[in-house]
Design a protein around this motif. Structure first.
Motif, PDB file in Angstrom:
ATOM      1  N   PHE A  94      73.259  78.053  53.576  1.00 43.28           N
ATOM      2  CA  PHE A  94      73.771  78.569  52.382  1.00 43.28           C
ATOM      3  C   PHE A  94      73.381  80.085  52.250  1.00 43.28           C
ATOM      4  N   ASP A  95      74.641  80.779  52.691  1.00 47.94           N
ATOM      5  CA  ASP A  95      74.366  82.319  52.456  1.00 47.94           C
ATOM      6  C   ASP A  95      74.997  82.975  51.202  1.00 47.94           C
ATOM      7  N   ASP A  96      74.678  84.272  50.913  1.00 46.63           N
ATOM      8  CA  ASP A  96      75.043  84.897  49.695  1.00 46.63           C
ATOM      9  C   ASP A  96      76.473  84.780  49.419  1.00 46.63           C
ATOM     10  N   TYR A  97      77.418  84.928  50.528  1.00 51.44           N
ATOM     11  CA  TYR A  97      78.878  84.888  50.239  1.00 51.44           C
ATOM     12  C   TYR A  97      79.692  83.666  50.478  1.00 51.44           C
ATOM     13  N   ASP A  98      78.620  82.564  50.743  1.00 49.54           N
ATOM     14  CA  ASP A  98      79.321  81.245  51.121  1.00 49.54           C
ATOM     15  C   ASP A  98      79.885  80.379  49.903  1.00 49.54           C
TER      16      ASP A  98
ATOM     17  N   LYS B 126      82.374  87.897  45.493  1.00 49.85           N
ATOM     18  CA  LYS B 126      82.932  88.848  44.626  1.00 49.85           C
ATOM     19  C   LYS B 126      84.515  88.817  44.697  1.00 49.85           C
ATOM     20  N   LEU B 127      85.179  87.628  45.282  1.00 49.86           N
ATOM     21  CA  LEU B 127      86.639  87.687  45.215  1.00 49.86           C
ATOM     22  C   LEU B 127      87.348  86.874  44.309  1.00 49.86           C
ATOM     23  N   GLY B 128      86.636  86.507  43.221  1.00 53.96           N
ATOM     24  CA  GLY B 128      87.288  86.050  42.061  1.00 53.96           C
ATOM     25  C   GLY B 128      87.289  84.413  42.088  1.00 53.96           C
ATOM     26  N   LEU B 129      86.774  83.736  43.163  1.00 53.31           N
ATOM     27  CA  LEU B 129      86.816  82.135  43.000  1.00 53.31           C
ATOM     28  C   LEU B 129      86.041  81.787  41.960  1.00 53.31           C
TER      29      LEU B 129
ATOM     30  N   HIS C 236      85.488  85.451  52.137  1.00 48.21           N
ATOM     31  CA  HIS C 236      86.830  85.988  52.723  1.00 48.21           C
ATOM     32  C   HIS C 236      87.655  85.137  53.464  1.00 48.21           C
ATOM     33  N   PHE C 237      87.357  84.066  53.986  1.00 51.43           N
ATOM     34  CA  PHE C 237      88.188  83.209  54.731  1.00 51.43           C
ATOM     35  C   PHE C 237      88.350  81.804  53.834  1.00 51.43           C
ATOM     36  N   VAL C 238      88.423  82.129  52.473  1.00 50.51           N
ATOM     37  CA  VAL C 238      88.797  81.007  51.463  1.00 50.51           C
ATOM     38  C   VAL C 238      89.781  81.333  50.768  1.00 50.51           C
ATOM     39  N   PHE C 239      90.591  80.604  50.500  1.00 52.58           N
ATOM     40  CA  PHE C 239      92.240  81.204  49.869  1.00 52.58           C
ATOM     41  C   PHE C 239      92.562  80.327  48.520  1.00 52.58           C
ATOM     42  N   LYS C 240      92.756  81.085  47.604  1.00 48.89           N
ATOM     43  CA  LYS C 240      93.129  80.010  46.402  1.00 48.89           C
ATOM     44  C   LYS C 240      94.706  79.589  46.701  1.00 48.89           C
ATOM     45  N   ILE C 241      94.929  78.403  46.495  1.00 53.01           N
ATOM     46  CA  ILE C 241      96.299  77.684  46.648  1.00 53.01           C
ATOM     47  C   ILE C 241      96.938  78.043  45.484  1.00 53.01           C
ATOM     48  N   PRO C 242      98.196  78.426  45.354  1.00 49.49           N
ATOM     49  CA  PRO C 242      99.137  78.402  44.218  1.00 49.49           C
ATOM     50  C   PRO C 242      99.279  76.793  43.846  1.00 49.49           C
ATOM     51  N   ASP C 243      99.436  76.907  42.408  1.00 53.16           N
ATOM     52  CA  ASP C 243      99.417  75.692  41.836  1.00 53.16           C
ATOM     53  C   ASP C 243     100.701  74.666  42.344  1.00 53.16           C
ATOM     54  N   ASN C 244     101.885  75.173  42.525  1.00 51.57           N
ATOM     55  CA  ASN C 244     102.955  74.670  42.917  1.00 51.57           C
ATOM     56  C   ASN C 244     103.002  74.028  44.295  1.00 51.57           C
ATOM     57  N   ILE C 245     101.967  74.265  45.055  1.00 55.35           N
ATOM     58  CA  ILE C 245     102.183  73.799  46.674  1.00 55.35           C
ATOM     59  C   ILE C 245     101.446  72.593  46.565  1.00 55.35           C
TER      60      ILE C 245
END
Ligand SMILES: [Zn+2]
Ligand SMILES: [Zn+2]
Length: 362
Positions: free
Chosen positions: A31-35, A82-85, A146-155
């Motif tokens: 488990f790394d700092d940005y994981d 730091k990307l807001g997740l 960086h390779f994790v993306f929030k999915i919009p609620d309506n999809i």
């Protein structure tokens, strides 16, 4: 022992019998700092999964879990994220799990083309400490934010999954090559990826030409939004009929060996671009007559960047685009079924594995 010490997945344990994968338990990467740790809820079935599991792309590694169209919930964030997740967010992971994020390519939104050894695929890739990445036919995945993306609620989850590899792989060349109002865009090969190509090109405002060998995909293609359908084996003079027409062609066929590039070139306007996204068996070669290429560009495209994945998710959300997905509950039998049916092309047009909470108890 279970999460966070162990993940569970459906793995190819015997390469000689790859269509019968088995449930295993394995150590996650360090488990790394940005994981970000994600509890998986669904995973799309990509053609790459079959190429990898079946050793089409070289011998499959021991106990390999494939799957790189992952949707799930964030359960843990590294201290430096730091990307807001937030914990509980519904997120996706595609085919890329890491890159250097520091080179010219990474800094210009071209992470899939990063040449650094820090570029790691979501499965079957090797991290700097030697850990071999494991994919999404699993209880959890651990991936750099960086390779994790929030999915919009309506999809819906099962429709979001195929966007993350197959979807962005066809979206990226459309976006980069001017697909939009006033453009005529051809999609060659109407399958898992090609059918999304028709949906996206239409949503982007282009006039869409679906191109396939027979007319068997005609009805579906028109339903998906294609304006024209070309059956190359049934319309003898198609290359003449459509001469000087298309501004862009995206080649989505699983094999390039039976595609006549010269005919495709004849349908292109000057300055037109042919982009292939196919990754066929490593042995295949493309045959070209240089004179046939006068005035036309040809290239190969890989995956899509973080920026493009986010743009695609926004487009799909805004235009309410619906990929055609068949769901199959994940289990040893479920993965066996999708592997066998993918081999036969028996899918309309993409599988998403679901019901992860029933298979994995942690
Ligand atoms: Zn890089
Ligand atoms: Zn893929």
């Amino acid at each position: 022992m279970s999460y966070p010490e162990k993940f569970q997945g459906i793995a190819v344990t015997n390469p000689a019998d790859w269509t019968h994968p088995k449930k295993i338990s394995y150590d996650p990467k360090k488990f790394d700092d940005y994981d970000v740790d994600i509890k998986i809820e669904a995973c799309g079935v990509c053609g790459s999964d079959v190429h990898r599991a079946s050793s089409n792309w070289g011998p499959v590694k021991a106990n390999q879990v494939v799957g790189h169209e992952i949707v799930g919930r964030v359960v843990k964030l590294g201290p430096k994220c730091k990307l807001g997740l937030k914990v509980g967010d519904r997120v996706g992971v595609g085919a890329q799990a890491k890159s250097c994020l520091n080179c010219k390519r990474c800094k210009s939104d071209n992470e899939p083309y990063c040449k650094s050894k820090d570029r790691v695929g979501t499965y079957s890739g090797t991290y700097s400490d030697g850990y071999v990445s494991q994919g999404g036919y699993a209880s959890h995945v651990r991936t750099h934010e960086h390779f994790v993306f929030k999915i919009p609620d309506n999809i819906p989850t099962e429709l979001a999954a195929p966007l993350l590899c197959g979807g962005v792989t066809v979206f990226s060349p459309l976006l980069r090559n001017g697909c939009g109002p006033g453009k005529k865009v051809g999609v060659v090969g109407i399958g898992g990826i090609g059918h999304m190509g028709i949906l996206f090109a239409k949503a982007m405002g282009a006039e869409v030409y679906a191109i396939s060998r027979s007319s068997s995909k005609k009805e579906d293609s028109l339903k998906l939004g294609a304006d024209y359908y070309i059956a190359t084996q049934e319309e003898k003079d198609w290359a003449t009929t459509y001469a000087d027409t298309l501004d862009l062609i995206v080649l989505c066929a699983s094999s390039l060996s039976d595609i006549n590039i010269d005919d495709l070139v004849a349908t292109m306007t000057i300055g037109g671009k042919i982009v292939s996204i196919a990754i066929p068996d490593a042995s295949q070669q493309l045959t070209l007559k240089p004179f046939g290429l006068l005035g036309v560009y040809i290239s190969n495209s890989a995956l899509g960047s973080r920026k493009e994945i986010i743009q695609l998710l926004d487009l799909v959300s805004e235009k309410k685009i619906k990929p055609w997905v068949q769901t199959v509950p994940i289990s040893e039998a479920g993965v066996n079924e999708v592997f066998e049916r993918m081999e036969k092309g028996d899918v309309k047009y993409r599988f998403t594995l679901v019901d992860f909470d029933k298979e994995f108890d942690n």
